[in-house]
Design a protein around this motif. Structure first.
Motif, PDB file in Angstrom:
ATOM      1  N   PHE A  83      32.245  28.558  35.071  1.00  5.66           N
ATOM      2  CA  PHE A  83      32.657  27.941  36.091  1.00  5.66           C
ATOM      3  C   PHE A  83      32.124  28.211  37.206  1.00  5.66           C
ATOM      4  O   PHE A  83      31.882  27.486  38.180  1.00  5.66           O
ATOM      5  CB  PHE A  83      34.178  28.081  36.320  1.00  5.66           C
ATOM      6  N   ARG A  84      31.869  29.407  37.347  1.00  4.97           N
ATOM      7  CA  ARG A  84      31.053  29.898  38.847  1.00  4.97           C
ATOM      8  C   ARG A  84      29.774  29.323  38.858  1.00  4.97           C
ATOM      9  O   ARG A  84      29.322  28.792  40.111  1.00  4.97           O
ATOM     10  CB  ARG A  84      30.803  31.515  38.672  1.00  4.97           C
ATOM     11  N   TRP A  85      28.966  29.108  38.118  1.00  7.54           N
ATOM     12  CA  TRP A  85      27.470  28.603  38.225  1.00  7.54           C
ATOM     13  C   TRP A  85      27.495  27.052  38.385  1.00  7.54           C
ATOM     14  O   TRP A  85      26.772  26.254  39.078  1.00  7.54           O
ATOM     15  CB  TRP A  85      26.581  28.945  36.934  1.00  7.54           C
ATOM     16  N   THR A  86      28.643  26.507  37.585  1.00  2.45           N
ATOM     17  CA  THR A  86      28.762  24.946  37.841  1.00  2.45           C
ATOM     18  C   THR A  86      29.109  24.784  39.473  1.00  2.45           C
ATOM     19  O   THR A  86      28.565  23.902  40.035  1.00  2.45           O
ATOM     20  CB  THR A  86      29.947  24.316  37.045  1.00  2.45           C
ATOM     21  N   MET A  87      30.173  25.343  39.995  1.00  2.00           N
ATOM     22  CA  MET A  87      30.525  25.386  41.489  1.00  2.00           C
ATOM     23  C   MET A  87      29.251  25.600  42.366  1.00  2.00           C
ATOM     24  O   MET A  87      29.115  24.964  43.157  1.00  2.00           O
ATOM     25  CB  MET A  87      31.767  26.173  41.644  1.00  2.00           C
ATOM     26  N   THR A  88      28.714  26.516  41.884  1.00  4.26           N
ATOM     27  CA  THR A  88      27.370  27.139  42.883  1.00  4.26           C
ATOM     28  C   THR A  88      26.460  25.819  42.664  1.00  4.26           C
ATOM     29  O   THR A  88      25.853  25.415  43.819  1.00  4.26           O
ATOM     30  CB  THR A  88      26.568  28.126  42.079  1.00  4.26           C
ATOM     31  N   LEU A 166      16.813  29.254  42.195  1.00  2.00           N
ATOM     32  CA  LEU A 166      16.559  28.516  41.021  1.00  2.00           C
ATOM     33  C   LEU A 166      17.454  27.449  40.837  1.00  2.00           C
ATOM     34  O   LEU A 166      17.177  26.317  40.162  1.00  2.00           O
ATOM     35  CB  LEU A 166      16.330  29.533  39.830  1.00  2.00           C
ATOM     36  N   VAL A 167      18.861  27.678  41.056  1.00  2.00           N
ATOM     37  CA  VAL A 167      19.958  26.628  40.866  1.00  2.00           C
ATOM     38  C   VAL A 167      19.654  25.452  41.964  1.00  2.00           C
ATOM     39  O   VAL A 167      19.975  24.329  41.330  1.00  2.00           O
ATOM     40  CB  VAL A 167      21.326  26.999  41.222  1.00  2.00           C
ATOM     41  N   SER A 168      19.354  25.547  42.975  1.00  2.72           N
ATOM     42  CA  SER A 168      19.060  24.574  44.055  1.00  2.72           C
ATOM     43  C   SER A 168      18.010  23.626  43.780  1.00  2.72           C
ATOM     44  O   SER A 168      17.995  22.600  44.140  1.00  2.72           O
ATOM     45  CB  SER A 168      18.725  25.426  45.619  1.00  2.72           C
TER      46      SER A 168
END
Length: 259
Positions: A83-88, A166-168
């Motif tokens: 959930f955390r990384w999805t929101m990120t 990396l997520v960005s």
């Protein structure tokens, strides 16, 4: 909750067991990515997630030091991680939030994390034993513990910053699944430094997990090379950029409805 539940699980189970169970995080992350329209379901992705799931099950099979609450805490941490990384990813990639700079995002989320962690610590941690702890019972031990926390905190800061960067530019799923390599390093260190038990069954499970990770990276590379054939109106360079990360589907629909 991801960080705090992970720490709570280590009270009951070993670093090796916790790390292997936490490797299930990509499964929950992909489910959240489907739920929040970051990715369309596909048989290939579901197959890859199944392979990783089998690997996780093999790592916990015949666990001689199995602790129910430790297992529950670490699995809840894996759910919170997804959930955390999805929101990120949503915060970093959606224009309306204005948080495309990873450092800007960290400046917003870090105080919230620190405050919530402090509140949970005051409620649950045995602070009455603080003075008698072998880590803080002398000036040398206090200095050593503070230096260790400063060193670990610095590493954690740069690790999270790198993950945000990396997520960005890619996606939360890509970063998390590729990050299973980090889990493998953690297991190796735990076995040699903490002398955690590492059975052949756990080894097979770890290899299975890494095989699933490799398949995912191959899937993403193939997708990047081919582009997305369902979006002919987008230029080839744009298609390659979108293929490199999980596109927020509702934004593509908005673009299709526009002029």
């Amino acid at each position: 909750m991801d960080v705090n539940l992970s720490n709570a699980s280590l009270v009951f189970i070993s670093v090796t067991f916790a790390t292997m169970c936490k490797s299930a995080a990509p499964i929950f992350l992909l489910l959240f990515a489907f739920a929040f329209r970051l990715e369309s379901p596909s048989l290939k992705l579901l197959g890859i997630m199944l392979i990783i799931s089998i690997g996780v099950l093999l790592t916990v099979a015949k666990e001689t030091e199995f602790e129910f609450w430790g297992f529950i805490f670490v699995m809840l941490a894996a759910v919170m991680s997804g959930f955390r990384w999805t929101m990120t990813q949503i915060l970093l990639q959606k224009e309306i939030y204005g948080l495309k700079n990873p450092l800007t995002l960290m400046s917003y989320v870090t105080p919230v994390m620190a405050l919530s962690t402090a509140m949970l610590s005051l409620i649950f941690d045995p602070w009455q034993e603080f003075g008698s702890s072998s880590y803080f019972d002398s000036s040398w031990h206090i200095t050593r513990s503070c230096l260790l926390m400063l060193f670990g905190g610095t590493l954690a800061f740069f690790m999270v910053l790198t993950e945000y960067i990396l997520v960005s530019v890619t996606s939360a799923v890509t970063v998390t699944i590729a990050g299973v390599v980090k889990e493998a390093v953690t297991i190796v260190v735990a076995v040699f430094y903490f002398h955690d038990k590492f059975t052949w069954m756990k080894g097979v499970g770890l290899i299975t997990i890494m095989f699933g990770v490799s398949l995912f990276n191959l899937y993403k590379y193939d997708k990047l090379q081919k582009g997305n054939p369902n979006e002919d109106e987008i230029s080839r360079s744009s298609m390659q950029n979108e293929a490199a990360k999980y596109v927020i589907l509702e934004e593509l629909e908005d673009q299709d409805d526009g002029p």
